[in-house]
Scaffold this motif. Sequence first.
Motif, mmCIF file in Angstrom:
data_model
loop_
_atom_site.group_PDB
_atom_site.id
_atom_site.type_symbol
_atom_site.label_atom_id
_atom_site.label_comp_id
_atom_site.label_asym_id
_atom_site.label_seq_id
_atom_site.Cartn_x
_atom_site.Cartn_y
_atom_site.Cartn_z
ATOM 1 N N SER A 162 40.400 46.759 23.326
ATOM 2 C CA SER A 162 39.526 46.729 24.547
ATOM 3 C C SER A 162 40.561 46.225 25.656
ATOM 4 O O SER A 162 40.781 46.998 26.793
ATOM 5 N N THR A 163 41.226 45.299 25.275
ATOM 6 C CA THR A 163 42.518 44.862 26.145
ATOM 7 C C THR A 163 43.569 45.848 26.371
ATOM 8 O O THR A 163 43.940 45.944 27.722
ATOM 9 N N MET A 164 43.809 46.720 25.501
ATOM 10 C CA MET A 164 44.963 47.744 25.648
ATOM 11 C C MET A 164 44.557 48.731 26.616
ATOM 12 O O MET A 164 45.201 49.154 27.508
ATOM 13 N N ARG A 165 43.357 49.077 26.287
ATOM 14 C CA ARG A 165 42.680 50.071 27.093
ATOM 15 C C ARG A 165 42.644 50.034 28.692
ATOM 16 O O ARG A 165 42.948 50.765 29.527
ATOM 17 N N GLU A 166 42.385 48.845 28.875
ATOM 18 C CA GLU A 166 42.407 48.235 30.281
ATOM 19 C C GLU A 166 43.752 48.346 30.757
ATOM 20 O O GLU A 166 44.076 48.607 32.156
ATOM 21 N N MET A 167 44.832 47.797 30.043
ATOM 22 C CA MET A 167 46.227 47.766 30.620
ATOM 23 C C MET A 167 46.952 49.037 30.811
ATOM 24 O O MET A 167 47.697 49.123 31.592
ATOM 25 N N THR A 168 46.412 50.073 29.955
ATOM 26 C CA THR A 168 47.222 51.115 29.964
ATOM 27 C C THR A 168 46.470 52.256 30.640
ATOM 28 O O THR A 168 46.623 53.611 30.511
ATOM 29 N N SER A 169 45.305 52.015 31.140
ATOM 30 C CA SER A 169 44.385 52.941 32.153
ATOM 31 C C SER A 169 45.467 53.272 33.269
ATOM 32 O O SER A 169 46.205 52.519 33.887
ATOM 33 N N PRO A 170 45.030 54.766 33.933
ATOM 34 C CA PRO A 170 45.929 55.199 34.929
ATOM 35 C C PRO A 170 46.010 54.293 36.400
ATOM 36 O O PRO A 170 46.760 54.079 37.080
ATOM 37 N N ALA A 171 44.812 53.620 36.371
ATOM 38 C CA ALA A 171 44.438 52.802 37.505
ATOM 39 C C ALA A 171 44.928 51.477 37.623
ATOM 40 O O ALA A 171 45.255 50.768 38.655
ATOM 41 N N PHE A 172 45.254 51.012 36.476
ATOM 42 C CA PHE A 172 45.846 49.571 36.149
ATOM 43 C C PHE A 172 46.836 49.097 37.172
ATOM 44 O O PHE A 172 47.004 48.146 37.786
ATOM 45 N N PRO A 173 48.209 49.737 37.296
ATOM 46 C CA PRO A 173 49.264 49.314 38.047
ATOM 47 C C PRO A 173 48.974 49.187 39.456
ATOM 48 O O PRO A 173 49.037 48.135 40.066
ATOM 49 N N GLY A 174 48.120 50.218 39.934
ATOM 50 C CA GLY A 174 47.610 50.294 41.461
ATOM 51 C C GLY A 174 46.590 49.100 41.528
ATOM 52 O O GLY A 174 46.698 48.727 42.567
ATOM 53 N N ASN A 175 45.769 48.890 40.504
ATOM 54 C CA ASN A 175 44.897 47.746 40.696
ATOM 55 C C ASN A 175 45.472 46.386 40.853
ATOM 56 O O ASN A 175 44.849 45.404 41.493
ATOM 57 N N HIS A 176 46.828 46.191 40.269
ATOM 58 C CA HIS A 176 47.280 45.150 40.317
ATOM 59 C C HIS A 176 48.627 45.140 41.202
ATOM 60 O O HIS A 176 49.400 43.975 41.031
#
Length: 464
Positions: free
Chosen positions: A55-69
């Motif tokens: 669950s943690t990995m899915r959030e980190m590797t989602s396409p939107a993750f870099p932009g959101n942070h």
Amino acid sequence: MTNPTGSRSLSRLIRRSMNSSTLFTILVFAVIVTILLSIVIRPLAQLGAQLVAHSTMREMTSPAFPGNHGIERLEDLSPDASGFQRWWETVERQEVVNYRIPLIDGDEPLVYDEGREMPRELHTVDLIVELDGRELYRSAYLSPSGTAEEAIRERNWLYEYFNKPYLAPIVNDEGREIGLITSRIYPPLLVEIVGVTAVLMLLLGLLCFYVNYLLGKLLIGPMQRSLGQLRNVFRRLADGDVDELFENGVRMDRSYSEIEEIAVEADRIIDNTKMYMGQLREKNEELEAQKKVLTLHATIDGLTGLFNRRHFLELLAGRLEEPGLTLALLDIDDFKRINDTYGHAAGDVILEGFAGVLREAFGGRAVAGRFGGEEFAVFLTGVPESEALDGAERLRRAIGSARFELPRHGSIGVTSSIGMVWARHNRGTFEELYQLADAALYASKAAGKNRVTLADDSLLRREG
């Protein structure tokens, strides 16, 4: 009541031990419960740790993750990045479960709709996130110092077994491993209690098993072994396998009086049987020795060791119609002169040596016998005429080249005349065959001795 043998009474011992055996037997179910706990709890803990890690990995590797942070790629994530705190709080929610319990008013819990429930937090997962050689997150309940492996290491083997860490690698868009998520179910008090309980139940179950084993060994084991020994004794008596029983008698392990009394009676039976069997064995040995002597005298020539005439004819009785039949008669040339010159003892030496040459020439393929005096016979089947003639010639030459050591006279040689008959398919009797072979032998003698003559209708001669 004491038995004459001094052994314990089986029935009394069983009655005294029944109550304690029954109580201990009840605890056997503890083994089954312990096995179920060991099988079920560990995979469930692994499954929970795996779900949290992914669950943690899915959030980190989602396409939107870099932009959101506020970063361009996942490897750039650091505490300085914008939105990092929000990500930290998101991960923190993975390891804590919030639940509500009602307040207790006396012995009764208050209902939920009164608004007096009390929120509680239960730490359920230990979590460590490492990215590009940096540790971004570590559960607050873990030791803040040391590596991830040191922080996640359990205090004892029980936690290690039920809470094995799950490792989930973090992979970037190019497929390169850039980080690692380590998660495991936190060993809560419930797991600790269940583990201790399982160990206690397992120990009780093992104790129960061991006590029942000892009781069975003390009660049932000796009885089964003793009855088995008695059964084997009587079975061997019935089968006639009694040599060891006669030598050692009945040997019993530690047993009960009832069985030992049976063993004593069995020993008496064996002693009496041993006496009668000994007498029978002596009689059988005498009869066997007499039988061997009679058989030897009835079948073997005492001087040469070849078959005598009577047994030679018995062996041939059923083989006269076999194809490729050969009957050869042999006579030692000038044997009377040898006896007259050197004596009958020397003649016996010649006869023994002649028989030895005859045995070596044909081996086990032919039936060889002494017909009397210096006359010998050989019977052979299954060979063509040429092979029979060649064999007779080889035998004649072997006799001529042999030397026989005579006492006080040195060594001498002899020759032999051979008359033989060969039939592809014989229809005649032995007497007819013998007459033909004997006529051929006479022809060899008349032609100068030391030669082989093959008999047929015209008494064809072959000189050596």
